[in-house]
Scaffold this motif. Structure first.
Motif, PDB file in Angstrom:
ATOM      1  N   LYS A   1     -17.813  44.189  32.954  1.00 33.26           N
ATOM      2  CA  LYS A   1     -18.790  44.159  31.855  1.00 33.26           C
ATOM      3  C   LYS A   1     -20.210  43.930  32.341  1.00 33.26           C
ATOM      4  O   LYS A   1     -21.129  43.805  31.539  1.00 33.26           O
ATOM      5  N   ASP A   2     -20.411  43.871  33.683  1.00 31.46           N
ATOM      6  CA  ASP A   2     -21.733  43.496  34.177  1.00 31.46           C
ATOM      7  C   ASP A   2     -22.750  44.640  34.069  1.00 31.46           C
ATOM      8  O   ASP A   2     -23.894  44.484  34.462  1.00 31.46           O
ATOM      9  N   MET A   3     -22.298  45.746  33.488  1.00 32.43           N
ATOM     10  CA  MET A   3     -23.252  46.812  33.125  1.00 32.43           C
ATOM     11  C   MET A   3     -23.498  46.780  31.608  1.00 32.43           C
ATOM     12  O   MET A   3     -23.938  47.753  31.006  1.00 32.43           O
TER      13      MET A   3
ATOM     14  N   ALA B   1     -26.730  36.329  42.470  1.00 31.94           N
ATOM     15  CA  ALA B   1     -27.851  36.463  41.523  1.00 31.94           C
ATOM     16  C   ALA B   1     -28.470  37.847  41.729  1.00 31.94           C
ATOM     17  O   ALA B   1     -29.663  37.990  42.006  1.00 31.94           O
ATOM     18  N   GLU B   2     -27.611  38.875  41.602  1.00 35.25           N
ATOM     19  CA  GLU B   2     -28.013  40.247  41.938  1.00 35.25           C
ATOM     20  C   GLU B   2     -28.685  40.976  40.782  1.00 35.25           C
ATOM     21  O   GLU B   2     -29.503  41.867  40.996  1.00 35.25           O
ATOM     22  N   GLY B   3     -28.359  40.559  39.554  1.00 36.80           N
ATOM     23  CA  GLY B   3     -28.889  41.279  38.390  1.00 36.80           C
ATOM     24  C   GLY B   3     -30.402  41.212  38.340  1.00 36.80           C
ATOM     25  O   GLY B   3     -31.092  42.206  38.093  1.00 36.80           O
TER      26      GLY B   3
ATOM     27  N   GLY C   1     -32.038  48.253  31.534  1.00 35.63           N
ATOM     28  CA  GLY C   1     -30.727  47.637  31.380  1.00 35.63           C
ATOM     29  C   GLY C   1     -30.050  47.357  32.719  1.00 35.63           C
ATOM     30  O   GLY C   1     -30.002  48.230  33.586  1.00 35.63           O
ATOM     31  N   LYS C   2     -29.517  46.158  32.867  1.00 38.33           N
ATOM     32  CA  LYS C   2     -28.784  45.815  34.092  1.00 38.33           C
ATOM     33  C   LYS C   2     -27.499  46.627  34.150  1.00 38.33           C
ATOM     34  O   LYS C   2     -26.616  46.481  33.297  1.00 38.33           O
ATOM     35  N   GLY C   3     -27.378  47.444  35.181  1.00 37.61           N
ATOM     36  CA  GLY C   3     -26.209  48.303  35.319  1.00 37.61           C
ATOM     37  C   GLY C   3     -25.381  47.953  36.544  1.00 37.61           C
ATOM     38  O   GLY C   3     -25.162  48.795  37.418  1.00 37.61           O
TER      39      GLY C   3
END
Ligand code: BES
Ligand code: MN
Ligand code: ZN
Length: 460
Positions: free
Chosen positions: A250-252, A311-313, A227-229
């Motif tokens: 909400k990006d986690m 574009a870090e995720g 999961g992208k945290g």
């Protein structure tokens, strides 16, 4: 049991009668002439979402009328009854007749009773639904509780939900089910070869980390969730404008939904060896931040040129997916709030999913429909793979041009997963922009319920 549910036999419960425009008259025949008169006087027309409290002769609450879409309607929202908890006075209720999908209506009732009250005291709802015997109360509870977990984790603002707190939440879940937990923090990420997770998270005063827990018997099929945290996404040096940054707590959301999914799998004791991996970072701005056109090695090997620090995720997921793939899982699933492009294509309620496995694609689509946890397949379109080429490194994280942004992100992740791995990637939104039945504004549980049912069907 979920607090919105009651299963005690013998509990007196006020009936809720579902009525549509075409069934209103026959429903009123059953309820009697004084009820009919009251409904007419109150202007009750059985419009979808319209609610009427019918008094008894003694002045009590005899029945609740709730309007739903006609059978002939273009679309009937199976979650419409999720409005009820917000409309009813405290008490215990039961469905007097069947809404068009009784199981989803019941789930909607629990989902619609969610309130985020950590920072402001809210009046307790005290509205309960007495479940019909034929429903699986435990399973519905499990799904509603998982949704609350995901929503809470997302709704807590970034000042109270940094990488460390996200790890605390994962550890609490792991402890509850006796899972084996570990976490690689800060500089140790470099020593253990997670260069991309470190690069994205190093500018924050809150150290980046890789959360890792394992549950279940070693001999069972391996299901690994990633999961992208990203606890807050400023965009990094390629800073987001204020409007784009506003909801980036909400990006986690990928991590939150992976934890919700893990909670359902462990609670249901599915016969899997579960592994959860969460790269938890904050994409911050500071003098030591990673920059556009920096080049980093990756865990899997390819060097990565940074086309855009926003574009870090996909960068943090790349290293986590590479680790996950090393033990050849039977099913590898990643969830993340990865692109604005996915929203442009399909909007906030319909996340795109990607897989190279046709049977898996069919199963995902089927469970997504059945659970009303909508997902839509988009292709890992091979001709666009070359858009990821870099002039100086093996791959670029953000192709210029910006076409098909969700697809190119999926293709980027695909470079870090062996072609033989059964892999599912979902580009979720994790957020409800404005309240809808059963979906209060704010953090949202997406994809977890559909995937839970898929895992239960395959490995239950
Ligand atoms: N977290 C964002 C994606 C996002 C933005 C999701 C808004 C939901 C709403 C992600 O890290 C991001 O910034 N992606 C960029 C990628 C681009 C720079 C290639 C995007 O979508 O603009
Ligand atoms: Mn970003
Ligand atoms: Zn992001």
């Amino acid at each position: 049991m979920h607090p919105a549910f009651d299963v005690a036999a013998g509990t007196t419960a006020t009936p809720i009668t579902f009525v549509s425009k075409s069934s209103l008259s026959s429903a009123m025949d059953v309820l009697g002439s004084s009820s009919r008169q009251f409904a007419e006087a109150a202007g009750f027309k059985a419009r979808p979402g319209q609610c009427l409290l019918l008094p008894s002769a003694k002045g009590g609450l005899e029945n609740v009328l709730f309007g739903v879409e006609d059978e002939s309607a273009r679309w009937r929202d199976p979650f419409r009854p999720g409005q009820l908890p917000g409309l009813l006075p405290p008490g215990t209720y039961r469905f007097a007749n069947a809404p068009h999908d009784a199981r989803l209506a019941t789930l909607a009732f629990a989902l619609g009773s969610y309130r985020f009250s950590r920072y402001r005291k809210a009046e307790p709802l005290d509205v309960k639904l007495l479940l019909a015997n034929e429903l699986d109360a435990e399973d519905l509870s499990r799904m509603a509780e998982a949704a609350s977990l995901a929503r809470d984790l997302i709704n807590v603002p970034a000042n109270d939900m940094g990488p460390e707190q996200l790890a605390d939440a994962a550890r609490a879940l792991a402890d509850r089910f006796g899972a084996k937990f570990s976490c690689i923090v800060g500089e140790e990420l470099l020593a253990k070869n997670f260069p991309l997770i470190h690069a994205v998270g190093k500018a924050s005063s809150r150290a980046p980390r890789l959360i890792d827990f394992t549950w279940g018997e070693a001999s069972h099929p391996k299901v690994t969730l990633v999961g992208k945290g990203v606890c807050f996404d400023t965009g990094g040096v390629d800073l987001k404008p204020a409007s784009g940054m506003l909801i980036m707590k909400k990006d986690m959301g990928g991590a939150a939904n992976v934890l919700a999914l893990a909670q359902m799998i462990m609670d249901a004791k599915l016969k899997v060896r579960l592994r959860v991996l969460i790269p938890a970072v904050e994409n911050a701005v500071a003098g030591n931040a990673f920059r556009p056109l920096d080049i980093y090695p990756s865990r899997k090997g390819p060097t990565v040129e940074i086309g855009n620090t926003d574009a870090e995720g996909r960068l943090v997921l790349a290293d986590a997916l590479a680790l996950a793939d090393e033990e050849k899982p039977d099913l590898l699933i990643d969830l993340g709030t990865l692109t604005g492009a996915a929203r442009v294509a399909l909007g906030p309620e319909l996340p795109p999913f990607y897989t190279r496995d046709e049977a898996l694609a069919d199963d995902v689509a089927r469970h997504a429909r059945a659970e009303h946890d909508p997902l839509w397949r988009l292709p890992l379109w091979p001709p666009y793979d070359s858009w990821l080429d870099s002039k100086t490194a093996d791959i670029n994280n953000a192709p210029s041009g910006g076409f098909a942004g969700s697809i190119t992100c999926a293709l980027f992740l695909g470079r870090f997963v062996e072609p033989a791995t059964r892999w599912l990637h979902v580009d979720i939104y994790g957020w409800t922009p404005s309240s809808k039945p059963a979906r209060p504004e704010g953090g949202e549980c997406q994809a977890a319920r559909a995937i839970y049912k898929l895992v239960a069907e395959r490995y239950g």
